[in-house]
Scaffold this motif. Structure first.
Motif, mmCIF file in Angstrom:
data_model
loop_
_atom_site.group_PDB
_atom_site.id
_atom_site.type_symbol
_atom_site.label_atom_id
_atom_site.label_comp_id
_atom_site.label_asym_id
_atom_site.label_seq_id
_atom_site.Cartn_x
_atom_site.Cartn_y
_atom_site.Cartn_z
ATOM 1 N N PRO A 50 0.852 -1.193 0.000
ATOM 2 C CA PRO A 50 0.000 0.000 0.000
ATOM 3 C C PRO A 50 0.885 1.239 0.000
ATOM 4 N N GLN A 51 0.431 2.328 -0.623
ATOM 5 C CA GLN A 51 1.245 3.536 -0.720
ATOM 6 C C GLN A 51 1.699 4.032 0.650
ATOM 7 N N THR A 52 0.844 3.877 1.637
ATOM 8 C CA THR A 52 1.196 4.377 2.973
ATOM 9 C C THR A 52 2.350 3.607 3.594
ATOM 10 N N ASP A 53 2.661 2.418 3.042
ATOM 11 C CA ASP A 53 3.734 1.609 3.602
ATOM 12 C C ASP A 53 5.062 1.776 2.870
ATOM 13 N N THR A 54 5.070 2.436 1.720
ATOM 14 C CA THR A 54 6.279 2.436 0.901
ATOM 15 C C THR A 54 7.341 3.363 1.436
ATOM 16 N N LYS A 55 6.986 4.589 1.732
ATOM 17 C CA LYS A 55 7.991 5.539 2.169
ATOM 18 C C LYS A 55 7.416 6.546 3.140
ATOM 19 N N LYS A 56 8.227 6.916 4.071
ATOM 20 C CA LYS A 56 7.868 8.039 4.913
ATOM 21 C C LYS A 56 8.068 9.308 4.099
ATOM 22 N N THR A 57 7.182 10.270 4.240
ATOM 23 C CA THR A 57 7.323 11.527 3.516
ATOM 24 C C THR A 57 8.395 12.385 4.174
ATOM 25 N N TYR A 58 9.394 12.754 3.376
ATOM 26 C CA TYR A 58 10.468 13.597 3.873
ATOM 27 C C TYR A 58 10.359 14.999 3.284
ATOM 28 N N GLN A 59 10.901 15.951 4.014
ATOM 29 C CA GLN A 59 10.989 17.328 3.542
ATOM 30 C C GLN A 59 12.384 17.519 2.939
ATOM 31 N N VAL A 60 12.436 17.885 1.659
ATOM 32 C CA VAL A 60 13.712 18.019 0.967
ATOM 33 C C VAL A 60 13.849 19.419 0.384
ATOM 34 N N ALA A 61 14.952 20.069 0.690
ATOM 35 C CA ALA A 61 15.263 21.385 0.123
ATOM 36 C C ALA A 61 16.012 21.185 -1.190
ATOM 37 N N VAL A 62 15.684 22.001 -2.198
ATOM 38 C CA VAL A 62 16.367 21.927 -3.497
ATOM 39 C C VAL A 62 17.009 23.276 -3.787
ATOM 40 N N PHE A 63 18.320 23.262 -4.000
ATOM 41 C CA PHE A 63 19.062 24.480 -4.332
ATOM 42 C C PHE A 63 19.467 24.398 -5.796
ATOM 43 N N PHE A 64 18.903 25.276 -6.611
ATOM 44 C CA PHE A 64 19.136 25.282 -8.049
ATOM 45 C C PHE A 64 19.928 26.540 -8.385
ATOM 46 N N ALA A 65 21.256 26.448 -8.308
ATOM 47 C CA ALA A 65 22.105 27.632 -8.462
ATOM 48 C C ALA A 65 22.428 27.886 -9.928
ATOM 49 N N LEU A 66 21.377 28.229 -10.677
ATOM 50 C CA LEU A 66 21.547 28.519 -12.098
ATOM 51 C C LEU A 66 20.846 29.827 -12.427
ATOM 52 N N ASN A 67 21.422 30.565 -13.359
ATOM 53 C CA ASN A 67 20.776 31.779 -13.829
ATOM 54 C C ASN A 67 19.438 31.405 -14.464
ATOM 55 N N PRO A 68 18.310 31.979 -14.012
ATOM 56 C CA PRO A 68 16.993 31.591 -14.519
ATOM 57 C C PRO A 68 16.863 31.676 -16.040
ATOM 58 N N GLN A 69 17.423 32.740 -16.644
ATOM 59 C CA GLN A 69 17.308 32.884 -18.087
ATOM 60 C C GLN A 69 18.103 31.812 -18.811
ATOM 61 N N ARG A 70 19.297 31.530 -18.322
ATOM 62 C CA ARG A 70 20.114 30.500 -18.969
ATOM 63 C C ARG A 70 19.511 29.118 -18.753
ATOM 64 N N GLU A 71 18.842 28.942 -17.615
ATOM 65 C CA GLU A 71 18.171 27.661 -17.362
ATOM 66 C C GLU A 71 17.082 27.422 -18.388
ATOM 67 N N ILE A 72 16.333 28.465 -18.716
ATOM 68 C CA ILE A 72 15.269 28.356 -19.710
ATOM 69 C C ILE A 72 15.850 28.037 -21.080
ATOM 70 N N GLU A 73 17.005 28.662 -21.403
ATOM 71 C CA GLU A 73 17.605 28.488 -22.717
ATOM 72 C C GLU A 73 18.328 27.152 -22.856
ATOM 73 N N ASP A 74 18.724 26.545 -21.753
ATOM 74 C CA ASP A 74 19.416 25.259 -21.785
ATOM 75 C C ASP A 74 18.418 24.179 -21.389
ATOM 76 N N VAL A 75 17.930 23.432 -22.371
ATOM 77 C CA VAL A 75 16.836 22.489 -22.152
ATOM 78 C C VAL A 75 17.217 21.399 -21.146
ATOM 79 N N TYR A 76 18.510 21.091 -21.028
ATOM 80 C CA TYR A 76 18.952 20.048 -20.092
ATOM 81 C C TYR A 76 18.559 20.412 -18.666
#
Length: 336
Positions: A50-76
């Motif tokens: 059951p989904q409730t048994d698979t994983k405990k929900t964790y809080q994860v911070a994501v740091f995306f240190a990229l220039n927003p405009q260049r991120e949009i232009e670089d599809v990767y």
């Protein structure tokens, strides 16, 4: 489907304990670490839970240190962010994108994911703030951080060796540069690792020519167009160039656009291999041969590793490399 016996063997607990846990025996008393390890093992072996048994929900911070405009232009990197968001939803993991490392609420997070460039002070802050942090796509300090990243050394080596096998000797590279989003735009923070791999392989083969190094401002299509124009002009003046290894599809698309605009025969004459296999790669003129990086798989492995780090309090550092697959198209056909 996996059996109780297999789960017990891999997790290291008795069949009785595994069976009672998976069948919700109310009389069973086990530690959280035992419970989490059995459930994680069962999930990896695709045992139905059951989904409730698979994983405990964790809080994860994501740091995306990229220039927003260049991120949009670089599809990767655009796809990388999209995949992180989607995978978090699929796995019932709460992710929060954070720009400021001085955020006072970092203690509420169980772990963190980092993408992009961070200076020495920022790396120290990340190391001190999180016991469990994983870099995706690169690893600035392997002694302090774990990472999941594409095997760019493999891709570079394979591309150059394929060129050499076809008796192409005038082999060039188009590479980009990384910039710090928190400092003035003139500051280059990191050179492309593919360039070092390329230089080593070509030097060992006695083929390296500094005149065939084309360094773009960054990894965008517009920078690729500038390099494509430069290449076309140099070819007119007698530059000997048989093949190009290009560090990203965005750059390659720009290079091909410029070559086609100046003289379509130039684009047809060069053998080209790139990296990323973006959706547009199949529709360039000619269609682009490129290494496919499975970004969704990259992110899925990253989340699984971070989950295990948090759940089992794993403090050891490791680099996991994901091998890209070459997709042959017209810029370098498989059976030339």
């Amino acid at each position: 489907m996996a059996s109780i016996k297999e789960i017990a063997l891999i997790s290291g607990f008795s069949q009785s304990t595994v069976s009672r846990l998976l069948n919700h025996d109310p009389a069973l008393s086990v530690s959280d670490a035992t419970r989490n390890k059995i459930l994680a093992t069962a999930k990896k072996l695709h045992y139905p839970l059951p989904q409730t048994d698979t994983k405990k929900t964790y809080q994860v911070a994501v740091f995306f240190a990229l220039n927003p405009q260049r991120e949009i232009e670089d599809v990767y990197y655009y796809d990388l962010r999209r995949s992180i968001v989607q995978h978090a939803k699929d796995e019932y993991i709460d992710v929060t994108f954070i720009k400021d490392l001085k955020n006072k609420n970092l203690t509420k997070f169980d772990g963190a994911i980092a993408v992009g460039y961070f200076d020495d002070d920022q790396l120290m802050q990340l190391h001190q703030a999180f016991a469990h942090i994983l870099f995706i796509d690169s690893n600035p300090e392997p002694e302090h951080f774990s990472s999941v990243q594409p095997n760019l050394e493999y891709a570079t080596t394979k591309a150059v060796n394929l060129f050499i096998k076809r008796r192409l000797t005038n082999i060039g590279i188009v590479t980009g540069q990384y910039w710090d989003v928190n400092t003035p735009s003139h500051l280059i923070v990191r050179l492309d690792s593919r360039l070092n791999y390329f230089k080593n392989i070509m030097t060992d083969a006695g083929l390296y020519n500094d005149e065939l190094l084309f360094k773009a401002h960054d990894f965008t299509v517009s920078s690729g167009r500038e390099i494509g124009t430069e290449i076309a002009n140099q070819l007119k003046t007698g530059l000997a160039l048989d093949a190009l290894f290009i560090a990203s599809d965005s750059l390659a698309i720009g290079v091909l656009d410029a070559l086609n605009e100046i003289n379509p025969e130039l684009a047809q004459a060069l053998s080209i291999i790139s990296i990323n296999d973006s959706p547009s790669a199949a529709y360039t003129q000619p269609p682009l041969t490129t290494f496919h990086i499975d970004i969704d798989y990259l992110v899925r492995v990253s989340f699984n590793k971070l989950y295990d780090m948090i759940t089992f309090h794993n403090q050891s550092q490791e680099i996991t490399l994901v091998t890209p697959t070459l997709v042959y198209r017209d810029t370098f056909t498989k059976n030339d």
